[in-house]
Enzyme design. Structure first.
Site, PDB file in Angstrom:
ATOM      1  N   SER A  42       1.942 -27.610  30.261  1.00 30.27           N
ATOM      2  CA  SER A  42       3.250 -28.254  30.386  1.00 30.27           C
ATOM      3  C   SER A  42       3.111 -29.646  30.993  1.00 30.27           C
ATOM      4  O   SER A  42       2.167 -29.927  31.743  1.00 30.27           O
ATOM      5  CB  SER A  42       4.154 -27.402  31.287  1.00 30.27           C
ATOM      6  OG  SER A  42       5.327 -28.094  31.655  1.00 30.27           O
ATOM      7  N   ASN A  43       4.086 -30.494  30.702  1.00 26.95           N
ATOM      8  CA  ASN A  43       4.156 -31.805  31.367  1.00 26.95           C
ATOM      9  C   ASN A  43       4.359 -31.645  32.870  1.00 26.95           C
ATOM     10  O   ASN A  43       4.072 -32.560  33.637  1.00 26.95           O
ATOM     11  CB  ASN A  43       5.262 -32.658  30.746  1.00 26.95           C
ATOM     12  CG  ASN A  43       6.652 -32.143  31.019  1.00 26.95           C
ATOM     13  OD1 ASN A  43       7.390 -32.652  31.857  1.00 26.95           O
ATOM     14  ND2 ASN A  43       7.054 -31.100  30.298  1.00 26.95           N
ATOM     15  N   TYR A  81       5.556 -23.483  39.159  1.00 27.18           N
ATOM     16  CA  TYR A  81       5.349 -23.340  37.721  1.00 27.18           C
ATOM     17  C   TYR A  81       4.308 -24.348  37.228  1.00 27.18           C
ATOM     18  O   TYR A  81       3.362 -23.993  36.506  1.00 27.18           O
ATOM     19  CB  TYR A  81       6.665 -23.534  36.984  1.00 27.18           C
ATOM     20  CG  TYR A  81       6.530 -23.740  35.500  1.00 27.18           C
ATOM     21  CD1 TYR A  81       6.345 -22.655  34.644  1.00 27.18           C
ATOM     22  CD2 TYR A  81       6.578 -25.016  34.940  1.00 27.18           C
ATOM     23  CE1 TYR A  81       6.210 -22.836  33.281  1.00 27.18           C
ATOM     24  CE2 TYR A  81       6.441 -25.200  33.580  1.00 27.18           C
ATOM     25  CZ  TYR A  81       6.257 -24.123  32.744  1.00 27.18           C
ATOM     26  OH  TYR A  81       6.107 -24.309  31.397  1.00 27.18           O
ATOM     27  N   ASP A  93       4.506  -9.100  22.467  1.00 26.72           N
ATOM     28  CA  ASP A  93       5.511  -9.347  23.507  1.00 26.72           C
ATOM     29  C   ASP A  93       5.928  -8.003  24.090  1.00 26.72           C
ATOM     30  O   ASP A  93       5.685  -6.951  23.481  1.00 26.72           O
ATOM     31  CB  ASP A  93       6.733 -10.092  22.943  1.00 26.72           C
ATOM     32  CG  ASP A  93       7.458 -10.908  24.003  1.00 26.72           C
ATOM     33  OD1 ASP A  93       7.898 -10.321  25.013  1.00 26.72           O
ATOM     34  OD2 ASP A  93       7.591 -12.130  23.828  1.00 26.72           O
ATOM     35  N   ARG A 130      16.381 -38.069  29.008  1.00 30.06           N
ATOM     36  CA  ARG A 130      14.982 -37.935  29.397  1.00 30.06           C
ATOM     37  C   ARG A 130      14.182 -37.228  28.307  1.00 30.06           C
ATOM     38  O   ARG A 130      13.012 -37.543  28.058  1.00 30.06           O
ATOM     39  CB  ARG A 130      14.886 -37.172  30.717  1.00 30.06           C
ATOM     40  CG  ARG A 130      13.472 -36.962  31.235  1.00 30.06           C
ATOM     41  CD  ARG A 130      13.470 -36.357  32.636  1.00 30.06           C
ATOM     42  NE  ARG A 130      12.151 -35.912  33.003  1.00 30.06           N
ATOM     43  CZ  ARG A 130      11.657 -34.711  32.743  1.00 30.06           C
ATOM     44  NH1 ARG A 130      12.422 -33.821  32.113  1.00 30.06           N
ATOM     45  NH2 ARG A 130      10.435 -34.380  33.097  1.00 30.06           N
ATOM     46  N   LYS A 136       0.356 -23.908  35.613  1.00 26.48           N
ATOM     47  CA  LYS A 136      -0.158 -24.495  34.380  1.00 26.48           C
ATOM     48  C   LYS A 136      -1.473 -25.231  34.631  1.00 26.48           C
ATOM     49  O   LYS A 136      -2.381 -25.215  33.786  1.00 26.48           O
ATOM     50  CB  LYS A 136       0.882 -25.432  33.767  1.00 26.48           C
ATOM     51  CG  LYS A 136       2.129 -24.709  33.262  1.00 26.48           C
ATOM     52  CD  LYS A 136       1.798 -23.673  32.204  1.00 26.48           C
ATOM     53  CE  LYS A 136       3.028 -23.037  31.584  1.00 26.48           C
ATOM     54  NZ  LYS A 136       2.686 -22.053  30.548  1.00 26.48           N
ATOM     55  N   GLY A 156       4.446 -15.790  29.296  1.00 28.04           N
ATOM     56  CA  GLY A 156       4.514 -16.141  30.709  1.00 28.04           C
ATOM     57  C   GLY A 156       5.868 -16.708  31.089  1.00 28.04           C
ATOM     58  O   GLY A 156       6.775 -16.830  30.268  1.00 28.04           O
TER      59      GLY A 156
END
Length: 272
Positions: free
Chosen positions: A112-113, A141, A34, A179, A145, A74
């Site tokens: 990611s979803n 974003y 990192d 959610r 992905k 990221g």
């Protein structure tokens, strides 16, 4: 045999902080990468390296001798096109190319979803939305992905690398809202998923949902089960508390009908 080395990028972030104690083993060395030192100092079996994913040559050095790379680095929220291109797209290319040059043939990529955010929940089949459903990103974003998934496909096809892309829901200690009951992956299930990614033989290229076995879940678990991921946790233990606080999910809200929720309507390219 000596200890195997696993590299984690984005090692000071929240997901890596949850993951680290769940992948530490006596026969494993964890190399933490990192730009900033982690708040939780390295423990026995861990080594921190200050490194940006923009530094391709440095990554090649850091990946030398590693068995696998878990790429969590990221931008994790919506950002400008310049930011997501530099940190997510270019950074992931550097990780894949460095792994190739260093002879590391297994890379786990955090997708990611939000790569599929514009899919309508009304169209989800009984077994859950498949992990390889076509991309419909909801943000820049999310678009980044999709790009890293396709980069993983390229490196798998061209160089024979094993690349597993995890379309992660929400990987937190607990779901933050109603959610989140559909999207949550518990810290322990996150550890189980990563171990499955590391241990499954010759996976090639895979797309897998990063979620727990949630009663209210929207996503298929079949692709994870195919690589040995068997989630054990369920967000339902938080349902009563969250529904009392926020009310039930409004099925008539057009934003909430989409997989990506309100990410489908936030200002494009602006930090959220």
């Amino acid at each position: 045999m000596g200890a195997e080395t696993i590299v984690i990028t984005g090692a000071s972030g929240g997901v890596a902080t949850l993951l680290r104690p769940r992948v530490r083993r006596a026969d494993r060395e964890i190399r933490l990468l990192d730009l900033h030192a982690p708040a939780r100092p390295p423990e026995v079996g861990e080594t921190f390296v200050e490194r940006s994913v923009a530094d391709l040559d440095g990554l090649v050095e850091d990946f030398a001798g590693a068995r696998a790379v878990i790429h969590l680095g990221g931008k994790s929220r919506e950002a400008s096109a310049a930011d997501v291109i530099e940190h997510n797209i270019r950074g992931t290319y550097n990780v894949l190319e460095a792994a190739r040059r260093a002879g590391v043939d297994r890379v786990v990529l955090a997708s990611s979803n939000h790569a599929v955010g514009f899919h309508d929940r009304a169209d989800i089949p009984a077994g859950g939305l498949p992990a390889d459903v076509p991309a419909r990103p909801d943000t820049l974003y999310g678009w980044s992905k999709v790009s890293i998934e396709s980069a993983g496909r390229l490196f798998a096809d061209r160089f024979g690398m094993n690349v597993i892309c995890l379309r992660i829901g929400v990987w937190f200690s607990s779901p933050a809202d109603v959610r989140g009951l559909a999207l949550w992956m518990s810290p322990d299930d996150g550890g189980r998923l990563i171990e499955a990614c590391l241990s499954t033989p010759d996976p090639g290229y895979r797309l897998v949902w990063g979620v727990s076995r949630n009663t209210r879940g929207w996503y298929s678990l079949a692709e994870g089960e195919a690589i040995g991921y068997h989630p054990q946790d369920d967000s339902e233990v938080y349902a009563e508390e969250l529904i009392a606080r926020f009310g039930p999910l409004d099925e008539d809200d057009p934003e909430l009908r989409r997989v990506g929720g309100n990410w489908c309507s936030i200002p494009l390219g602006e930090p959220n």
